[in-house]
Design an enzyme around this catalytic site. Structure first.
Site: not given
Ligand code: NAP
Length: 315
Positions: A136, A139-140
């Site tokens: 992701c 997200c990261d």
């Protein structure tokens, strides 16, 4: 004694399909209950921008759009149960939904559990997940600000991830196993304009490199020449497609060879009273717009089914 609960319709999954099913079911006068193992929003909540949802302001994030969908569904009376569904049983006119915390009886079920990212299946992939391996980018990605990173895949997800990461990382390598992207054409031109992006065509990852317990790079092989190449990178974002979240239903619903729930026409599964919507079902297109349309159709089909059931039960 175990507390047994009884519902009209249980929606399993709170992504765009499940939330829309809950909204339409609630507005149809039903009392939908939505099961969600993490938090509402599904894959949409992890999407940076949504450019192809008609009428939607692209400056708002996918997360915000997901939260608006959730608020809308719950404002019409849908209830959230924050539990992961472990199994579903068909008892004829009643269905049984089991979680680790309870048993729920319901007359109809809408399965809208979506899909999750596929893994590459390389050694160290699980060990290094969260330590340089990610599925992701939104997200990261921020953890790798200013670093060199790799994206693997050639679809819309890989293209969108590469563009997103190029804005915060030093350099992005886009590794694809063929010499042509599967991604929607609009992404091809955008990727060509990214200055800090290098395409690695006809390339597959053969191993993940580790140093001090973290990912330090990746070994690639050219599928045509077999030439090897090592890329030093702080992160590898794997975007090689999705796998359906259908394991909990495999004993009750027929699945395609890839694990998608088989549906007839729109939302009906071969089991009366069980419907499927969104990415978890067999469908030619998996987008937010198709997921929400699926959710509406599934709720409509469930409402009709419950009307027929009521007629039969009153005879
Ligand atoms: P996808 O379209 O299935 O693409 C997967 C990519 O990974 C393909 O390029 C495939 O290569 C490659 N691949 C598969 N297995 C691999 C392996 N073992 N090793 C290396 N490469 C591998 O998946 P996706 O990009 O996640 O998209 C899923 C769905 O979501 C699609 O319907 C997509 O349109 C949608 N989506 C839409 C947007 C948007 O902007 N509208 C954004 C994200 C996702 P081949 O091409 O050689 O098969």
């Amino acid at each position: 004694m175990e507390d047994i609960k009884l519902f009209d319709v249980a929606v399993i999954g709170a992504g765009p399909a499940g939330l829309t099913a809950a909204l339409y079911a609630a507005r149809a006068g039903l009392k939908p209950v939505v099961f969600e193992r993490i938090s509402p929003g599904g894959q949409l909540a992890q999407t940076e921008h949504v450019e192809n949802y008609p009428g939607y302001n692209v400056n708002t994030s996918g997360f915000d759009l997901a939260m608006i969908m959730a608020d809308q569904a719950f404002s019409f009376g849908a209830k959230l149960v924050s539990e992961e569904v472990a199994s579903l049983e068909d008892m004829g006119n009643m269905k049984v939904v089991r979680t680790a915390f309870g048993t729920y009886w319901t007359k109809a079920v809408i399965v809208a559990t979506g899909a999750r990212p596929k893994k590459l299946g390389l050694p160290l992939e699980d060990e290094l997940t969260g330590k340089g391996i990610s599925y992701c980018a939104t997200c990261d990605g921020n953890f790798f600000r200013g670093k060199d990173v790799v994206v693997i895949g050639g679809g819309d997800t890989a293209a969108a991830d590469a563009i997103y990461l190029s804005r915060i990382c030093n350099k992005v390598y886009l590794v694809h196993r063929r010499d042509k992207l599967r991604a929607t054409p609009i992404y091809h031109d955008r990727l060509k304009e990214v200055p800090n992006l290098e395409f690695c065509w006809n390339s597959v990852a053969t191993s993940l490199l580790e140093e001090n317990g973290r990912l330090s790079g990746i070994q690639l092989a050219d599928v045509k020449t077999k030439a090897q190449r090592q890329i030093n990178a702080s992160a590898v974002f794997i975007a090689v497609g999705m796998a359906p979240n259908s394991e909990a239903f495999s004993s009750v619903l027929p699945l395609s060879p890839e694990g998608y729930v088989l549906t007839e026409g729109t939302a009906k599964t071969p089991v009366p009273g069980i419907f499927a919507a969104g990415d978890v079902r067999t469908t030619p297109l998996r987008q937010v717009v198709t997921a929400v349309a699926d959710g509406a159709l599934a709720a409509q089909a469930a409402a009709e089914y419950l009307d027929e059931l009521a007629d039969i039960e009153s005879e």
